[in-house]
Design a protein around this motif. Structure first.
Motif, PDB file in Angstrom:
ATOM      1  N   PHE A 184       1.430  -1.247  -4.498  1.00 52.38           N
ATOM      2  CA  PHE A 184       0.837   0.001  -4.078  1.00 52.38           C
ATOM      3  C   PHE A 184      -0.577  -0.470  -3.411  1.00 52.38           C
ATOM      4  O   PHE A 184      -1.280  -1.188  -3.770  1.00 52.38           O
ATOM      5  CB  PHE A 184       0.874   1.166  -5.234  1.00 52.38           C
ATOM      6  N   ASP A 185      -0.801   0.506  -2.310  1.00 51.87           N
ATOM      7  CA  ASP A 185      -2.068  -0.087  -1.484  1.00 51.87           C
ATOM      8  C   ASP A 185      -3.139   0.212  -2.276  1.00 51.87           C
ATOM      9  O   ASP A 185      -3.486   1.489  -2.501  1.00 51.87           O
ATOM     10  CB  ASP A 185      -1.688   0.657  -0.224  1.00 51.87           C
ATOM     11  N   GLU A 186      -4.042  -0.706  -2.484  1.00 52.59           N
ATOM     12  CA  GLU A 186      -5.309  -0.404  -3.088  1.00 52.59           C
ATOM     13  C   GLU A 186      -6.310   0.205  -2.157  1.00 52.59           C
ATOM     14  O   GLU A 186      -7.676   0.498  -2.732  1.00 52.59           O
ATOM     15  CB  GLU A 186      -5.692  -1.801  -3.849  1.00 52.59           C
ATOM     16  N   ARG A 187      -6.078   0.196  -1.025  1.00 49.32           N
ATOM     17  CA  ARG A 187      -6.988   0.981   0.105  1.00 49.32           C
ATOM     18  C   ARG A 187      -7.008   2.430  -0.004  1.00 49.32           C
ATOM     19  O   ARG A 187      -7.648   3.219   0.498  1.00 49.32           O
ATOM     20  CB  ARG A 187      -6.926   0.458   1.364  1.00 49.32           C
ATOM     21  N   MET A 188      -5.749   2.964  -0.781  1.00 52.10           N
ATOM     22  CA  MET A 188      -5.859   4.354  -1.014  1.00 52.10           C
ATOM     23  C   MET A 188      -6.931   5.051  -1.757  1.00 52.10           C
ATOM     24  O   MET A 188      -7.592   4.253  -2.972  1.00 52.10           O
ATOM     25  CB  MET A 188      -4.437   4.891  -1.738  1.00 52.10           C
ATOM     26  N   HIS A 246      -7.693  10.578   4.734  1.00 51.63           N
ATOM     27  CA  HIS A 246      -7.810   9.070   5.089  1.00 51.63           C
ATOM     28  C   HIS A 246      -6.494   8.594   4.705  1.00 51.63           C
ATOM     29  O   HIS A 246      -5.948   7.428   5.307  1.00 51.63           O
ATOM     30  CB  HIS A 246      -9.046   8.681   4.112  1.00 51.63           C
ATOM     31  N   ASN A 247      -5.991   8.782   3.488  1.00 55.10           N
ATOM     32  CA  ASN A 247      -4.719   8.016   3.253  1.00 55.10           C
ATOM     33  C   ASN A 247      -3.666   8.298   4.076  1.00 55.10           C
ATOM     34  O   ASN A 247      -2.753   7.426   4.294  1.00 55.10           O
ATOM     35  CB  ASN A 247      -4.535   8.551   1.482  1.00 55.10           C
ATOM     36  N   GLU A 248      -3.520   9.465   4.344  1.00 54.83           N
ATOM     37  CA  GLU A 248      -2.309   9.947   5.261  1.00 54.83           C
ATOM     38  C   GLU A 248      -2.534   9.188   6.699  1.00 54.83           C
ATOM     39  O   GLU A 248      -1.438   8.681   7.145  1.00 54.83           O
ATOM     40  CB  GLU A 248      -2.253  11.582   5.515  1.00 54.83           C
ATOM     41  N   THR A 249      -3.798   9.109   7.308  1.00 57.34           N
ATOM     42  CA  THR A 249      -3.864   8.413   8.525  1.00 57.34           C
ATOM     43  C   THR A 249      -3.634   6.979   8.368  1.00 57.34           C
ATOM     44  O   THR A 249      -2.972   6.588   9.246  1.00 57.34           O
ATOM     45  CB  THR A 249      -5.342   8.734   8.845  1.00 57.34           C
ATOM     46  N   LEU A 250      -4.018   6.389   6.974  1.00 55.07           N
ATOM     47  CA  LEU A 250      -3.916   5.041   7.069  1.00 55.07           C
ATOM     48  C   LEU A 250      -2.581   4.709   7.040  1.00 55.07           C
ATOM     49  O   LEU A 250      -2.040   3.698   7.706  1.00 55.07           O
ATOM     50  CB  LEU A 250      -4.656   4.489   5.735  1.00 55.07           C
ATOM     51  N   ALA A 251      -1.669   5.269   6.159  1.00 53.13           N
ATOM     52  CA  ALA A 251      -0.170   5.218   5.776  1.00 53.13           C
ATOM     53  C   ALA A 251       0.430   5.272   7.233  1.00 53.13           C
ATOM     54  O   ALA A 251       1.377   4.483   7.430  1.00 53.13           O
ATOM     55  CB  ALA A 251       0.497   6.160   4.939  1.00 53.13           C
ATOM     56  N   LEU A 252       0.191   6.131   8.119  1.00 53.93           N
ATOM     57  CA  LEU A 252       0.955   6.474   9.191  1.00 53.93           C
ATOM     58  C   LEU A 252       0.784   5.333  10.333  1.00 53.93           C
ATOM     59  O   LEU A 252       1.407   4.888  11.166  1.00 53.93           O
ATOM     60  CB  LEU A 252       0.753   8.034   9.875  1.00 53.93           C
ATOM     61  N   ARG A 302     -13.184  13.878   9.667  1.00 55.49           N
ATOM     62  CA  ARG A 302     -13.753  12.793   8.917  1.00 55.49           C
ATOM     63  C   ARG A 302     -12.755  11.725   8.348  1.00 55.49           C
ATOM     64  O   ARG A 302     -12.933  10.553   8.491  1.00 55.49           O
ATOM     65  CB  ARG A 302     -14.929  13.291   7.950  1.00 55.49           C
ATOM     66  N   GLY A 303     -12.065  12.396   7.521  1.00 54.68           N
ATOM     67  CA  GLY A 303     -10.811  11.678   7.077  1.00 54.68           C
ATOM     68  C   GLY A 303      -9.952  10.917   8.290  1.00 54.68           C
ATOM     69  O   GLY A 303      -9.647   9.588   7.925  1.00 54.68           O
ATOM     70  N   GLN A 309     -10.777   3.620  10.709  1.00 54.40           N
ATOM     71  CA  GLN A 309     -11.695   2.583  10.116  1.00 54.40           C
ATOM     72  C   GLN A 309     -11.130   1.482   9.372  1.00 54.40           C
ATOM     73  O   GLN A 309     -11.242   0.417   9.632  1.00 54.40           O
ATOM     74  CB  GLN A 309     -13.024   3.043  10.012  1.00 54.40           C
ATOM     75  N   THR A 310     -10.598   1.871   8.356  1.00 54.16           N
ATOM     76  CA  THR A 310      -9.993   1.314   7.407  1.00 54.16           C
ATOM     77  C   THR A 310      -8.681   0.648   8.120  1.00 54.16           C
ATOM     78  O   THR A 310      -8.531  -0.442   7.809  1.00 54.16           O
ATOM     79  CB  THR A 310      -9.293   2.250   6.248  1.00 54.16           C
ATOM     80  N   TYR A 311      -8.081   1.123   9.011  1.00 52.17           N
ATOM     81  CA  TYR A 311      -6.852   0.465   9.438  1.00 52.17           C
ATOM     82  C   TYR A 311      -7.226  -0.659  10.462  1.00 52.17           C
ATOM     83  O   TYR A 311      -6.672  -1.720  10.515  1.00 52.17           O
ATOM     84  CB  TYR A 311      -6.016   1.595  10.433  1.00 52.17           C
ATOM     85  N   LYS A 312      -8.333  -0.328  11.427  1.00 53.20           N
ATOM     86  CA  LYS A 312      -8.841  -1.554  12.231  1.00 53.20           C
ATOM     87  C   LYS A 312      -9.256  -2.388  11.454  1.00 53.20           C
ATOM     88  O   LYS A 312      -9.607  -3.848  11.922  1.00 53.20           O
ATOM     89  CB  LYS A 312      -9.698  -0.911  13.188  1.00 53.20           C
ATOM     90  N   GLN A 313     -10.123  -2.379  10.401  1.00 59.63           N
ATOM     91  CA  GLN A 313     -10.694  -3.347   9.411  1.00 59.63           C
ATOM     92  C   GLN A 313      -9.781  -4.269   9.213  1.00 59.63           C
ATOM     93  O   GLN A 313     -10.138  -5.477   9.105  1.00 59.63           O
ATOM     94  CB  GLN A 313     -11.373  -2.633   8.273  1.00 59.63           C
ATOM     95  N   LEU A 314      -8.519  -3.892   8.811  1.00 58.04           N
ATOM     96  CA  LEU A 314      -7.400  -4.872   8.282  1.00 58.04           C
ATOM     97  C   LEU A 314      -7.019  -5.539   9.461  1.00 58.04           C
ATOM     98  O   LEU A 314      -6.745  -6.798   9.465  1.00 58.04           O
ATOM     99  CB  LEU A 314      -6.443  -4.165   7.832  1.00 58.04           C
TER     100      LEU A 314
END
Length: 318
Positions: A184-188, A246-252, A302-303, A309-314
């Motif tokens: 499971f994704d620890e960035r959640m 944030h979590n929804e955005t990153l997953a999608l 903001r989320g 930002q989290t997505y681009k960082q990876l």
């Protein structure tokens, strides 16, 4: 096939007791039950010391880091079954739960995940209803849940729900994005529930070619209990709201191809949903919610930004 049941728990011993008692009467006996407990959760440790496990092969795993993601990842490391079935401590699986789950995995070797309906009880009152469309990701990025309302025949879906989801351990053992075993994704984000963690997990499995099946008859009774973090379910909390989006955005963003990714971001900012506001949702709900609608919209944007930002960082790191 050997069945492992994995239950993360935190400070809800009475709910956990109901869950474990339901597992004791499964028509297909459990081969392994893993309960993941926080090191500081004295109430649960005391309960487990006194609990009569009888025929349950009960195994405990201690975790020091808060959040459901850390708990589940710690539990996955101890799984010995061919199938790992995950449920919450405030749920009670129906007696034929494991039997029906196993039948699905036997029927098709391409099935990587199986989920079902959670019958929700609020204040001991059943939240009844019916819906044919469950667990689907629309082309522009809107996710339709409704797992607690599903009816009809088993069918393939995109997303399963954390309270009632099972996976073929073979699917988790294959390398995912060259990072070894799937976890499971620890960035959640979040210190407890970490909403949408299961979306990220099941979409990654689908991207790897596995089928996700939803069967309403694979059922658990769900008694949503108190949470001990910033996410209090039906009460607005800015941090919890930002974390959810944030979590929804990153997953999608990680699942969608480039064009659909762009369309999703545009739709999310301009339209959105009742859970993740965009401009249209803010305008629609402003008359009834007033200042609260504005807070939700700002938190959603903001989320979205933080998820991007989290997505681009990876991507930069890779």
């Amino acid at each position: 096939m050997r069945n492992t049941v994995l239950i993360p728990t935190y400070r809800r011993p009475l709910d956990l007791s109901r869950c474990l008692l339901a597992l004791q009467v499964q028509t297909k006996p459990v081969d392994q039950v893993i309960v993941v407990v926080r090191d500081t959760d004295i109430e649960t440790w005391q309960f487990l010391d006194q609990f009569k496990s009888h025929n349950l092969p009960l195994h405990t795993v201690k975790v020091t880091q808060p959040g459901v993601v850390a708990a589940l990842n710690a539990g996955l490391s101890a799984v010995k079954g061919d199938i790992v079935s995950i449920t919450d401590d405030d749920a009670a699986p129906h007696p034929d739960w494991l039997e029906k789950i196993t039948a699905h995995f036997h029927s098709d070797s391409c099935i990587g995940g199986v989920g079902g309906r959670d019958w929700i009880y609020q204040s001991n009152k059943l939240e009844n209803g019916s819906c044919q469309v469950v667990g689907k990701l629309q082309w522009f990025g809107r996710v339709i849940g409704n797992h607690h309302l599903g009816i009809g025949e088993p069918r393939e879906v995109d997303v399963l729900k954390g309270v009632n989801m099972s996976f073929r351990t073979q699917a988790l053992a294959k390398p995912a994005q060259n990072i070894g075993q799937l976890r499971f994704d620890e960035r959640m984000r979040g210190t407890g529930a970490q909403v949408h963690f299961e979306m990220a997990f099941t979409l990654l499995l689908k991207r790897s070619g596995w089928k996700m099946i939803y069967d309403p008859s694979v059922a658990v009774d769900h008694y949503p209990a108190q949470r001990f973090d910033e996410d209090q379910r039906h009460n607005f909390n800015e941090i919890a709201f930002i974390n959810l989006v944030h979590n929804e955005t990153l997953a999608l963003l990680e699942y969608l191809p480039p064009l659909r990714r762009f369309v999703f971001l545009l739709w999310a900012i301009l339209v959105g949903t009742r859970d993740s506001f965009g401009l249209v949702q803010w305008l629609r709900l402003l008359p009834s919610q007033g200042q609260l609608a504005t807070k939700k919209c700002l938190a959603s944007w903001r989320g979205r930004w933080q998820g991007w930002q989290t997505y681009k960082q990876l991507k930069i790191q890779n």
